[in-house]
Scaffold this motif. Structure first.
Motif, PDB file in Angstrom:
ATOM      1  N   MET A  84       0.841  -1.171   0.000  1.00  0.00           N
ATOM      2  CA  MET A  84       0.000   0.000   0.000  1.00  0.00           C
ATOM      3  C   MET A  84       0.892   1.242   0.000  1.00  0.00           C
ATOM      4  SD  MET A  84      -2.815   1.067   2.811  1.00  0.00           S
ATOM      5  CE  MET A  84      -4.353   1.448   2.054  1.00  0.00           C
ATOM      6  N   GLU A  85       0.573   2.181  -0.840  1.00  0.00           N
ATOM      7  CA  GLU A  85       1.341   3.418  -0.945  1.00  0.00           C
ATOM      8  C   GLU A  85       0.557   4.575  -0.309  1.00  0.00           C
ATOM      9  OE1 GLU A  85       4.398   3.846  -2.324  1.00  0.00           O
ATOM     10  OE2 GLU A  85       4.510   1.685  -2.637  1.00  0.00           O
ATOM     11  N   PHE A  86       1.268   5.490   0.268  1.00  0.00           N
ATOM     12  CA  PHE A  86       0.660   6.688   0.835  1.00  0.00           C
ATOM     13  C   PHE A  86       1.237   7.901   0.130  1.00  0.00           C
ATOM     14  CE2 PHE A  86       0.196   3.610   4.204  1.00  0.00           C
ATOM     15  CZ  PHE A  86      -1.129   3.806   4.583  1.00  0.00           C
ATOM     16  N   LEU A  87       0.387   8.883  -0.111  1.00  0.00           N
ATOM     17  CA  LEU A  87       0.840  10.114  -0.736  1.00  0.00           C
ATOM     18  C   LEU A  87       1.176  11.110   0.367  1.00  0.00           C
ATOM     19  CD1 LEU A  87       1.194  11.427  -3.507  1.00  0.00           C
ATOM     20  CD2 LEU A  87      -1.113  12.316  -3.296  1.00  0.00           C
ATOM     21  N   ARG A  88       2.376  11.634   0.330  1.00  0.00           N
ATOM     22  CA  ARG A  88       2.803  12.608   1.339  1.00  0.00           C
ATOM     23  C   ARG A  88       2.007  13.901   1.210  1.00  0.00           C
ATOM     24  NH1 ARG A  88       9.235  12.348   2.197  1.00  0.00           N
ATOM     25  NH2 ARG A  88       9.342  10.122   2.588  1.00  0.00           N
ATOM     26  N   THR A  89       1.968  14.644   2.295  1.00  0.00           N
ATOM     27  CA  THR A  89       1.313  15.943   2.283  1.00  0.00           C
ATOM     28  C   THR A  89       1.923  16.809   1.197  1.00  0.00           C
ATOM     29  OG1 THR A  89       0.895  15.772   4.641  1.00  0.00           O
ATOM     30  CG2 THR A  89       0.801  17.971   3.685  1.00  0.00           C
ATOM     31  N   GLU A  90       1.083  17.455   0.449  1.00  0.00           N
ATOM     32  CA  GLU A  90       1.437  18.296  -0.689  1.00  0.00           C
ATOM     33  C   GLU A  90       2.083  17.482  -1.812  1.00  0.00           C
ATOM     34  OE1 GLU A  90       3.561  21.661   0.928  1.00  0.00           O
ATOM     35  OE2 GLU A  90       1.718  22.492   1.744  1.00  0.00           O
ATOM     36  N   GLY A  91       1.897  16.171  -1.794  1.00  0.00           N
ATOM     37  CA  GLY A  91       2.320  15.326  -2.895  1.00  0.00           C
ATOM     38  C   GLY A  91       1.290  15.391  -4.009  1.00  0.00           C
ATOM     39  N   SER A  92       1.663  14.966  -5.196  1.00  0.00           N
ATOM     40  CA  SER A  92       0.735  15.050  -6.321  1.00  0.00           C
ATOM     41  C   SER A  92       0.670  13.732  -7.063  1.00  0.00           C
ATOM     42  CB  SER A  92       1.145  16.176  -7.262  1.00  0.00           C
ATOM     43  OG  SER A  92       2.441  15.956  -7.750  1.00  0.00           O
ATOM     44  N   VAL A  93      -0.426  13.555  -7.791  1.00  0.00           N
ATOM     45  CA  VAL A  93      -0.642  12.355  -8.575  1.00  0.00           C
ATOM     46  C   VAL A  93      -1.314  12.758  -9.890  1.00  0.00           C
ATOM     47  CG1 VAL A  93      -2.880  11.829  -7.514  1.00  0.00           C
ATOM     48  CG2 VAL A  93      -1.556  10.002  -8.513  1.00  0.00           C
ATOM     49  N   ILE A  94      -0.968  12.056 -10.962  1.00  0.00           N
ATOM     50  CA  ILE A  94      -1.590  12.259 -12.267  1.00  0.00           C
ATOM     51  C   ILE A  94      -2.154  10.913 -12.699  1.00  0.00           C
ATOM     52  CG2 ILE A  94      -1.249  12.903 -14.682  1.00  0.00           C
ATOM     53  CD1 ILE A  94       1.202  14.541 -13.734  1.00  0.00           C
ATOM     54  N   ILE A  95      -3.439  10.890 -13.054  1.00  0.00           N
ATOM     55  CA  ILE A  95      -4.097   9.665 -13.492  1.00  0.00           C
ATOM     56  C   ILE A  95      -4.665   9.902 -14.888  1.00  0.00           C
ATOM     57  CG2 ILE A  95      -5.919   7.994 -13.021  1.00  0.00           C
ATOM     58  CD1 ILE A  95      -5.741   8.893 -10.054  1.00  0.00           C
ATOM     59  N   ARG A  96      -4.387   8.981 -15.799  1.00  0.00           N
ATOM     60  CA  ARG A  96      -4.918   9.054 -17.162  1.00  0.00           C
ATOM     61  C   ARG A  96      -5.865   7.867 -17.338  1.00  0.00           C
ATOM     62  NH1 ARG A  96      -2.567  10.681 -22.433  1.00  0.00           N
ATOM     63  NH2 ARG A  96      -0.769  11.353 -21.228  1.00  0.00           N
ATOM     64  N   ASP A  97      -7.144   8.173 -17.676  1.00  0.00           N
ATOM     65  CA  ASP A  97      -8.125   7.098 -17.840  1.00  0.00           C
ATOM     66  C   ASP A  97      -9.352   7.649 -18.555  1.00  0.00           C
ATOM     67  OD1 ASP A  97      -9.541   4.657 -17.552  1.00  0.00           O
ATOM     68  OD2 ASP A  97      -8.639   4.325 -15.594  1.00  0.00           O
ATOM     69  N   ASP A  98     -10.349   6.802 -18.718  1.00  0.00           N
ATOM     70  CA  ASP A  98     -11.615   7.205 -19.316  1.00  0.00           C
ATOM     71  C   ASP A  98     -12.295   8.242 -18.421  1.00  0.00           C
ATOM     72  OD1 ASP A  98     -13.781   6.406 -21.432  1.00  0.00           O
ATOM     73  OD2 ASP A  98     -14.835   6.494 -19.507  1.00  0.00           O
ATOM     74  N   VAL A  99     -12.985   9.173 -19.037  1.00  0.00           N
ATOM     75  CA  VAL A  99     -13.598  10.278 -18.291  1.00  0.00           C
ATOM     76  C   VAL A  99     -14.566   9.780 -17.219  1.00  0.00           C
ATOM     77  CG1 VAL A  99     -15.448  10.679 -19.983  1.00  0.00           C
ATOM     78  CG2 VAL A  99     -14.674  12.553 -18.531  1.00  0.00           C
ATOM     79  N   ASP A 100     -15.306   8.695 -17.480  1.00  0.00           N
ATOM     80  CA  ASP A 100     -16.256   8.177 -16.480  1.00  0.00           C
ATOM     81  C   ASP A 100     -15.536   7.695 -15.223  1.00  0.00           C
ATOM     82  OD1 ASP A 100     -18.400   8.722 -18.149  1.00  0.00           O
ATOM     83  OD2 ASP A 100     -18.412   6.707 -19.026  1.00  0.00           O
ATOM     84  N   ILE A 101     -14.392   7.059 -15.382  1.00  0.00           N
ATOM     85  CA  ILE A 101     -13.604   6.608 -14.231  1.00  0.00           C
ATOM     86  C   ILE A 101     -13.048   7.809 -13.470  1.00  0.00           C
ATOM     87  CG2 ILE A 101     -11.540   5.336 -13.516  1.00  0.00           C
ATOM     88  CD1 ILE A 101     -13.830   3.554 -14.547  1.00  0.00           C
ATOM     89  N   LEU A 102     -12.539   8.799 -14.202  1.00  0.00           N
ATOM     90  CA  LEU A 102     -11.933   9.964 -13.548  1.00  0.00           C
ATOM     91  C   LEU A 102     -12.956  10.793 -12.777  1.00  0.00           C
ATOM     92  CD1 LEU A 102      -9.261  11.143 -16.114  1.00  0.00           C
ATOM     93  CD2 LEU A 102      -9.015   9.664 -14.123  1.00  0.00           C
ATOM     94  N   VAL A 103     -14.184  10.843 -13.253  1.00  0.00           N
ATOM     95  CA  VAL A 103     -15.228  11.567 -12.508  1.00  0.00           C
ATOM     96  C   VAL A 103     -15.453  10.892 -11.154  1.00  0.00           C
ATOM     97  CG1 VAL A 103     -17.701  12.100 -12.490  1.00  0.00           C
ATOM     98  CG2 VAL A 103     -16.344  12.565 -14.527  1.00  0.00           C
ATOM     99  N   LYS A 104     -15.448   9.563 -11.125  1.00  0.00           N
ATOM    100  CA  LYS A 104     -15.606   8.840  -9.855  1.00  0.00           C
ATOM    101  C   LYS A 104     -14.409   9.073  -8.937  1.00  0.00           C
ATOM    102  CE  LYS A 104     -18.487   5.266 -11.888  1.00  0.00           C
ATOM    103  NZ  LYS A 104     -18.601   3.850 -12.277  1.00  0.00           N
TER     104      LYS A 104
END
Length: 70
Positions: free
Chosen positions: A1-21
């Motif tokens: 399991m990964e944790f995102l540090r405070t003020e860390g960022s993430v970029i996700i590329r996927d279908d718009v329906d998945i990204l809305v969720k």
């Protein structure tokens, strides 16, 4: 399991329906997030979600001194 540090960022590329969720979840976590168009244009169903985990603390309690007996 990964944790995102405070003020860390993430970029996700996927279908718009998945990204809305996913955006609904990141908004619930009080992250700053936005969905942007694919580099091929707005008519491509694949989009990008940029999210940044914000630094926050819990609000101060109104009863900081505890309860007192008279």
């Amino acid at each position: 399991m990964e944790f995102l540090r405070t003020e860390g960022s993430v970029i996700i590329r996927d279908d718009v329906d998945i990204l809305v969720k996913v955006k609904r979840i990141t908004d619930g976590l009080n992250w700053d997030s936005q969905i942007v168009d694919h580099e091929d244009g707005p008519f491509n169903r694949e989009k990008l979600l940029f999210a940044v985990k914000l630094y926050w603390t819990t609000p101060a309690s109104s009863d900081q001194g505890g309860s007192r007996a008279s």
